[in-house]
Enzyme design. Sequence first.
Site, mmCIF file in Angstrom:
data_model
loop_
_atom_site.group_PDB
_atom_site.id
_atom_site.type_symbol
_atom_site.label_atom_id
_atom_site.label_comp_id
_atom_site.label_asym_id
_atom_site.label_seq_id
_atom_site.Cartn_x
_atom_site.Cartn_y
_atom_site.Cartn_z
ATOM 1 C CB CYS A 85 -0.977 -0.047 1.163
ATOM 2 S SG CYS A 85 -2.356 1.087 0.939
ATOM 3 C CG HIS A 196 -3.371 -3.496 3.443
ATOM 4 N ND1 HIS A 196 -2.388 -2.864 4.177
ATOM 5 C CD2 HIS A 196 -4.037 -2.517 2.785
ATOM 6 C CE1 HIS A 196 -2.458 -1.554 3.965
ATOM 7 N NE2 HIS A 196 -3.448 -1.313 3.123
ATOM 8 C CD GLU A 198 -0.777 -5.433 6.037
ATOM 9 O OE1 GLU A 198 -0.516 -5.962 4.943
ATOM 10 O OE2 GLU A 198 -1.133 -4.245 6.164
#
Lengths: 223, 80
Positions: A85, A196, A198
Amino acid sequence: MVRFAVVVFPGTNCDFETERAIRKAGAEAERVWYKANLRDFDGVVLPGGFSYADYLRAGVIAARQEIMEEVKEFAREGRPVLGICNGFQVLTEAGLLPGALRPNRVPRFLCRWVHLRVEDAETPFTALYEPGEVVRMPIAHAEGNYYLDDPSKVRIVFQYSDGNGNVTEEANPNGSVLNIAAIANERGNVLGTMPHPERASDRFLGSEDGLRLFRSMVKWARG
Amino acid sequence: MKWRVTVIVRLKEGLNDPEGRVIGSALRNLGYAVENLKVPKYFEFELESDNPEGEVEEMCRRLLANPVIHTYEYSIEPVS
């Protein structure tokens, strides 16, 4: 054990989750303030957030900090460099990846789950995915509209798709050229992704599809 | 010597400008026949330099503009 640096700029806010996902994937991870040096690390991750409040252009001021010279060195040496990002925005502004990330076509911040088609499963970050596989990860960005004059030259890793893997205009959340969600450099050791991983690294978050990205990266860094 | 510098950074022709689109449509809602509204970035500053042209050109390339998506122009005048 291999160790990854998770670089923290003023305004970074996804560093803890990223550190946690890398550990879950089986490596050491350490949050590193951007004034520190990256000696003793095997790879570097630029996490999401709003470095320098996204002033001027998202990622550009972080991209001009001294630590990025070390990140460029990592990239030159073929070690893994991952930008998520805001980290992707930093990598393009630093010239480590081609193109630029423009404000979303729809003038608003987008925060939602998307489907992605795995276009390139041969990078060190995607080796544990199947080519053509459809995965789910969240996006959260205002400037994720990837642009390049000649996108045929770029190494596309993920494309925004529908749940069946069709890359359609409707499945494109931000107006990115060719529905591009993630790209790699030619060698494959530098990856930028707007979604994302994560935030998709545990079942309780709604998906574990992102964890394989970190697992691929860790496995590769181990050699 | 001291100079007054203004820099304008524009999106390349044909690139979508979402901010410009929203402002343009707000003006149309107010009844004005506005079309193709763009929002360039405008910078002004003073610069102490013996080579203002060279330094401003470099600033544009290194930070103020992104050559992938922008063009830029500037003016440089001595501060009296």
